[in-house]
Design a protein around this motif. Structure first.
Motif, PDB file in Angstrom:
ATOM      1  N   GLY A   1       0.823  -1.206   0.000  1.00 53.22           N
ATOM      2  CA  GLY A   1       0.000   0.000   0.000  1.00 53.22           C
ATOM      3  C   GLY A   1       0.852   1.248   0.000  1.00 53.22           C
ATOM      4  O   GLY A   1       2.028   1.221   0.366  1.00 53.22           O
ATOM      5  N   PHE A   2       0.242   2.357  -0.406  1.00 57.40           N
ATOM      6  CA  PHE A   2       1.009   3.578  -0.612  1.00 57.40           C
ATOM      7  C   PHE A   2       1.594   4.114   0.688  1.00 57.40           C
ATOM      8  O   PHE A   2       2.766   4.469   0.747  1.00 57.40           O
ATOM      9  N   ILE A   3       0.780   4.150   1.761  1.00 57.48           N
ATOM     10  CA  ILE A   3       1.229   4.856   2.958  1.00 57.48           C
ATOM     11  C   ILE A   3       2.430   4.166   3.599  1.00 57.48           C
ATOM     12  O   ILE A   3       3.457   4.804   3.860  1.00 57.48           O
TER      13      ILE A   3
ATOM     14  N   GLY B   1       0.088  12.364   4.513  1.00 56.43           N
ATOM     15  CA  GLY B   1      -0.304  13.665   3.965  1.00 56.43           C
ATOM     16  C   GLY B   1      -0.542  13.606   2.474  1.00 56.43           C
ATOM     17  O   GLY B   1      -1.564  14.076   1.964  1.00 56.43           O
ATOM     18  N   LEU B   2       0.409  12.988   1.757  1.00 54.90           N
ATOM     19  CA  LEU B   2       0.254  12.874   0.310  1.00 54.90           C
ATOM     20  C   LEU B   2      -0.933  12.002  -0.043  1.00 54.90           C
ATOM     21  O   LEU B   2      -1.668  12.278  -0.993  1.00 54.90           O
ATOM     22  N   PHE B   3      -1.120  10.933   0.735  1.00 59.27           N
ATOM     23  CA  PHE B   3      -2.244  10.033   0.449  1.00 59.27           C
ATOM     24  C   PHE B   3      -3.568  10.780   0.580  1.00 59.27           C
ATOM     25  O   PHE B   3      -4.443  10.699  -0.286  1.00 59.27           O
ATOM     26  N   LEU B   4      -3.679  11.536   1.665  1.00 61.61           N
ATOM     27  CA  LEU B   4      -4.909  12.323   1.865  1.00 61.61           C
ATOM     28  C   LEU B   4      -5.115  13.291   0.715  1.00 61.61           C
ATOM     29  O   LEU B   4      -6.199  13.384   0.143  1.00 61.61           O
ATOM     30  N   LEU B   5      -4.036  14.032   0.369  1.00 60.63           N
ATOM     31  CA  LEU B   5      -4.155  15.058  -0.653  1.00 60.63           C
ATOM     32  C   LEU B   5      -4.488  14.452  -2.015  1.00 60.63           C
ATOM     33  O   LEU B   5      -5.423  14.888  -2.694  1.00 60.63           O
ATOM     34  N   LEU B   6      -3.733  13.423  -2.406  1.00 60.04           N
ATOM     35  CA  LEU B   6      -3.875  12.901  -3.762  1.00 60.04           C
ATOM     36  C   LEU B   6      -5.060  11.954  -3.880  1.00 60.04           C
ATOM     37  O   LEU B   6      -5.878  12.068  -4.777  1.00 60.04           O
ATOM     38  N   ASP B   7      -5.156  10.990  -2.967  1.00 54.64           N
ATOM     39  CA  ASP B   7      -6.198   9.964  -3.098  1.00 54.64           C
ATOM     40  C   ASP B   7      -7.565  10.512  -2.679  1.00 54.64           C
ATOM     41  O   ASP B   7      -8.554  10.333  -3.383  1.00 54.64           O
ATOM     42  N   ARG B   8      -7.606  11.188  -1.541  1.00 49.70           N
ATOM     43  CA  ARG B   8      -8.900  11.629  -1.033  1.00 49.70           C
ATOM     44  C   ARG B   8      -9.359  12.936  -1.650  1.00 49.70           C
ATOM     45  O   ARG B   8     -10.464  13.051  -2.145  1.00 49.70           O
TER      46      ARG B   8
ATOM     47  N   PRO C   1      -2.289   2.991  -4.619  1.00 54.86           N
ATOM     48  CA  PRO C   1      -2.488   1.613  -4.151  1.00 54.86           C
ATOM     49  C   PRO C   1      -2.770   1.551  -2.645  1.00 54.86           C
ATOM     50  O   PRO C   1      -2.158   2.260  -1.850  1.00 54.86           O
ATOM     51  N   ARG C   2      -3.729   0.704  -2.299  1.00 51.96           N
ATOM     52  CA  ARG C   2      -4.057   0.484  -0.887  1.00 51.96           C
ATOM     53  C   ARG C   2      -3.508  -0.866  -0.464  1.00 51.96           C
ATOM     54  O   ARG C   2      -3.579  -1.824  -1.216  1.00 51.96           O
ATOM     55  N   GLY C   3      -3.007  -0.922   0.729  1.00 50.42           N
ATOM     56  CA  GLY C   3      -2.412  -2.156   1.209  1.00 50.42           C
ATOM     57  C   GLY C   3      -3.453  -3.076   1.819  1.00 50.42           C
ATOM     58  O   GLY C   3      -4.660  -2.844   1.684  1.00 50.42           O
ATOM     59  N   PRO C   4      -2.977  -4.121   2.506  1.00 49.99           N
ATOM     60  CA  PRO C   4      -3.901  -5.109   3.098  1.00 49.99           C
ATOM     61  C   PRO C   4      -4.785  -4.482   4.178  1.00 49.99           C
ATOM     62  O   PRO C   4      -5.853  -4.994   4.474  1.00 49.99           O
TER      63      PRO C   4
ATOM     64  N   ILE D   1      10.604  13.085  -3.684  1.00 52.78           N
ATOM     65  CA  ILE D   1      10.608  11.739  -4.262  1.00 52.78           C
ATOM     66  C   ILE D   1       9.231  11.090  -4.121  1.00 52.78           C
ATOM     67  O   ILE D   1       8.715  10.479  -5.072  1.00 52.78           O
ATOM     68  N   ALA D   2       8.614  11.243  -2.965  1.00 58.48           N
ATOM     69  CA  ALA D   2       7.297  10.631  -2.767  1.00 58.48           C
ATOM     70  C   ALA D   2       6.287  11.210  -3.749  1.00 58.48           C
ATOM     71  O   ALA D   2       5.498  10.479  -4.355  1.00 58.48           O
ATOM     72  N   LEU D   3       6.348  12.528  -3.951  1.00 52.93           N
ATOM     73  CA  LEU D   3       5.428  13.174  -4.888  1.00 52.93           C
ATOM     74  C   LEU D   3       5.697  12.700  -6.312  1.00 52.93           C
ATOM     75  O   LEU D   3       4.761  12.445  -7.087  1.00 52.93           O
ATOM     76  N   SER D   4       6.996  12.561  -6.665  1.00 52.04           N
ATOM     77  CA  SER D   4       7.350  12.084  -8.004  1.00 52.04           C
ATOM     78  C   SER D   4       6.753  10.714  -8.252  1.00 52.04           C
ATOM     79  O   SER D   4       6.123  10.466  -9.285  1.00 52.04           O
ATOM     80  N   PHE D   5       6.965   9.801  -7.300  1.00 49.86           N
ATOM     81  CA  PHE D   5       6.532   8.428  -7.507  1.00 49.86           C
ATOM     82  C   PHE D   5       5.012   8.315  -7.463  1.00 49.86           C
ATOM     83  O   PHE D   5       4.418   7.550  -8.218  1.00 49.86           O
ATOM     84  N   ALA D   6       4.390   9.088  -6.566  1.00 46.70           N
ATOM     85  CA  ALA D   6       2.931   9.080  -6.547  1.00 46.70           C
ATOM     86  C   ALA D   6       2.394   9.548  -7.893  1.00 46.70           C
ATOM     87  O   ALA D   6       1.435   8.992  -8.426  1.00 46.70           O
ATOM     88  N   GLY D   7       3.048  10.567  -8.466  1.00 49.89           N
ATOM     89  CA  GLY D   7       2.622  11.085  -9.763  1.00 49.89           C
ATOM     90  C   GLY D   7       2.776  10.056 -10.856  1.00 49.89           C
ATOM     91  O   GLY D   7       1.864   9.838 -11.656  1.00 49.89           O
ATOM     92  N   VAL D   8       3.928   9.382 -10.891  1.00 51.40           N
ATOM     93  CA  VAL D   8       4.161   8.369 -11.915  1.00 51.40           C
ATOM     94  C   VAL D   8       3.124   7.259 -11.775  1.00 51.40           C
ATOM     95  O   VAL D   8       2.536   6.812 -12.764  1.00 51.40           O
TER      96      VAL D   8
END
Lengths: 162, 506
Positions: free
Chosen positions: A109-111, A142-149, A156-159, B397-404
């Protein structure tokens, strides 16, 4: 009263002086090999009927030849390449972590996987353990909230469902 | 004068609430990313490109956002150059020459203000020139045959080698690598697989976002690991504020620098750093008897900043009117357009006027926003210099990979991005320029398509490539550009052995 002048800014870290032409010659050989591969691989492209008079192989062949010529020129007149500050292991550790990330991001998963990656990179940039854990713990969710939500880009979500 | 009518239509697009908001976001993000240590305009766009694409914004909105990031980063890049003497990109080196002495004299705020005003003047005057030049230019290009296009692209690629700062052979090799990368995937003409190594993932070709993120963002981080930029507190200083008289003294400088910057920018291959260097040395020569250049002259700050932003806008002219990007950043913008299946070039202005004119109008709006944002808020942006490396680069890096991942939903593309990152890192250390790779990648398909179309028209007779006067002139220029480094080599061999070739005296 005049303000105190700013302290002199530290100059850039001096780059190590290039020493030999070896890196450039190695690069030239590698490019030559690539050019040969491209030309060889292009010759194997056959089309059953000639749709256009050029076909798929002419262009890669020409570019391969130009690449080969450039590589030869470099081989004959190599410069003094390779700037190094002499701490390659940090880069290698980060590359390994990034490669591993590509394999674990879907199963974990992403986080989780992003937090692990951030931890390694923060440590490589000389963060202390506490700082690096903080960076990982804030960046990944933070990125997960911003991008996914918020922006609705599926990550990708994990188990565990995140 | 139908430019006014088109421009009005463009403003209708640019002033739509969503686009206005995106221009604002882009301006803020661009200034911020430009101000952050180690991240320049190219990284800014490369980072945001996959996100913008994954958000499925309409093409004109995406372009407005990306372009705002592009010219916004031009405003942000000067902050570190002036306050800390740390140029974040080559063009900002010239800004340090007079900007940092001003900061050390306590006039950092004044230096930032004049550079902001210079950036605004250079950008806005250039957008005016762009407004009136791109349509005639694109109209002249409507009559271009496929053979003429082949010559034009050849010329654009050859200029890269001629103006390259480093080794011409490396520049050529880089352009060829980009062209080869563009061929990966199924050949459009015949359906044959090329350079896919039997993998399914490469059938569709290499995704542009993956290449851009890998080559620029990932390699930048790897390079920064070796010699990290230290975060540092900075002060705007409490010296005298910028006076009206000083601004007035800079007006002729700004006008000349806009001219230089715009012309250099329009030439494909010549980038903003050349424009900044040329305008600075011009102003220095013109004001020689004052003897103040290099010691904190406001005109020495205004000249390179004005020229830098003018050149950035000038770069857009060949990109929009001819479909030929002149710099790495416009190549990324062109790549973004191609992802939307929009081919820039002569027909863009007639077929997709909302994209072309919306973008041009948004540049007027965006630059006003940037001026308003930057004059009072520059202290806030300057605080970004204090962001420590351990917090910033993991995020990048996290933003780059999330974007890709978001753009392709494939972890294979992540591996590819890391691969390009490692290659870009090695290339930078070896002095191989990265911009020709992106230019070659973007222009590759265009070049091959036009070449094959031209030769189909002539049934395989290569003489068609020299059939029109336009192509003959362009090929002659191409030949000159190719031979230029060779001539330089001759001269260098004749000159004193102590002088390094390629470095201008002084």
């Amino acid at each position: 009263m005049p303000a105190p002048p700013l302290p002199e800014a530290a100059p850039h870290p001096p780059r190590a002086l290039p020493r030999s032409t070896l890196p450039d010659r190695a690069l030239a050989l590698l490019l030559l090999l690539l050019a040969a591969l491209a030309i060889w691989s292009a010759q194997g492209l056959v089309v059953p009927f000639a749709g256009d008079p050029v076909g798929p192989k002419a262009f890669p062949t020409v570019i391969g030849v130009v690449l080969g010529l450039a590589a030869l020129a470099l081989l004959l007149r190599p410069g003094l390449g390779w700037e190094s500050a002499g701490r390659p292991w940090r880069g290698i550790v980060c590359i390994a972590a990034m490669l591993a990330y590509a394999f674990i991001v879907v199963p974990l998963g992403f986080i989780l996987s992003t937090a692990l990656l951030c931890l390694v990179i923060a440590r490589a940039f000389a963060g202390s353990w506490a700082q690096s854990l903080l960076a990982a713990a804030l960046t990944a969710p933070g990125l997960f909230l911003l991008l996914d939500r918020v922006l609705d880009l599926p990550l990708p979500r994990g188990p565990l469902g995140f | 004068m139908d430019a006014f009518g088109h421009l009005a239509g463009g403003f209708a697009v640019a002033l739509a609430p969503l686009n206005l908001l995106l221009a604002l976001c882009g301006s803020v993000a661009g200034t911020a990313i430009g101000a952050l240590p180690g991240l320049g305009p190219l990284n800014a766009i490369a980072l945001l490109l996959p996100l913008v694409f994954a958000l499925k914004l309409p093409p004109e909105s995406a372009l407005i956002l990306l372009a705002a990031v592009y010219y916004g980063s031009g405003y942000g890049g000067r902050i570190a150059a002036i306050l800390l003497n740390m140029p974040g990109e080559p063009a900002a080196v010239l800004t340090t020459l007079d900007g940092h002495p001003m900061a050390r004299a306590g006039r950092g705020g004044a230096a930032l203000a004049i550079s902001g005003i210079g950036s605004f003047a250079g950008a806005t005057l250039s957008v005016v020139l762009l407004t009136f030049l791109s349509v005639p230019l694109s109209r002249a290009a409507v009559g271009f045959s496929p053979a003429d296009y082949v010559a034009l692209i050849g010329f654009a690629l050859s200029l890269l080698g001629a103006v390259a700062a480093g080794n011409a052979a490396k520049t050529w090799a880089a352009a060829c690598l980009g062209l080869l990368l563009a061929m990966v995937g199924i050949d459009g003409g015949t359906g044959v697989e090329r350079f896919t190594f039997g993998t399914v993932e490469l059938l569709g070709g290499i995704d542009f976002t993956v290449l851009a993120i890998g080559l620029f963002a990932v390699s930048e981080i790897l390079l920064l690991l070796e010699s990290p930029v230290a975060a540092a507190a900075s002060h705007l200083g409490h010296g005298a504020r910028l006076t009206l008289a000083e601004i007035r003294r800079c007006v002729p400088t700004m006008l000349r620098s806009t001219g230089i910057g715009f012309v250099i920018g329009v030439l494909p291959g010549a980038g903003a750093s050349i424009a900044a260097a040329l305008s600075y040395s011009t102003e220095k020569r013109l004001n020689e008897r004052d003897g103040t250049f290099g010691r904190g002259d406001v005109r020495g700050v205004a000249a390179p900043e004005t020229a830098d932003n003018a050149a950035q806008i000038g770069n857009m002219v060949p990109m929009l009117a001819l479909g030929i990007p002149g710099s790495g950043t416009t190549a990324v913008l062109l790549g973004a357009l191609l992802m939307y299946n929009i081919t820039p070039g002569p027909l863009l202005f007639t077929q997709r006027p909302e994209v072309a004119w919306g973008l041009i109008a948004s540049m007027y709006v965006g630059n006003v926003m940037l001026l308003v944002l930057n004059l009072p808020l520059v202290g806030l942006f300057a605080r970004l210099l204090m962001v420590p490396a351990w917090a910033l680069y993991p995020l990048v890096i996290a933003l780059s990979f999330a974007g890709v991942y978001a753009a392709s939903n494939s972890s294979t593309d992540l591996l590819l991005a890391v691969g390009f990152g490692v290659a870009g890192w090695m290339f930078r250390k070896l002095g191989v320029p990265l911009v020709p790779i992106v230019l070659g990648f973007v222009l590759g398909r265009l070049l091959e398509d036009n070449l094959r179309r031209a030769l189909s028209l002539s049934d395989g007779d290569p003489m068609i490539l020299l059939a029109s006067p336009v192509s003959v002139v362009l090929w002659a220029l191409t030949l000159t550009a190719i031979l230029w480094p060779v001539i330089g080599l001759w001269k260098a061999r004749g000159a004193a052995p102590g002088a390094p070739p390629g470095c201008p005296p002084g």
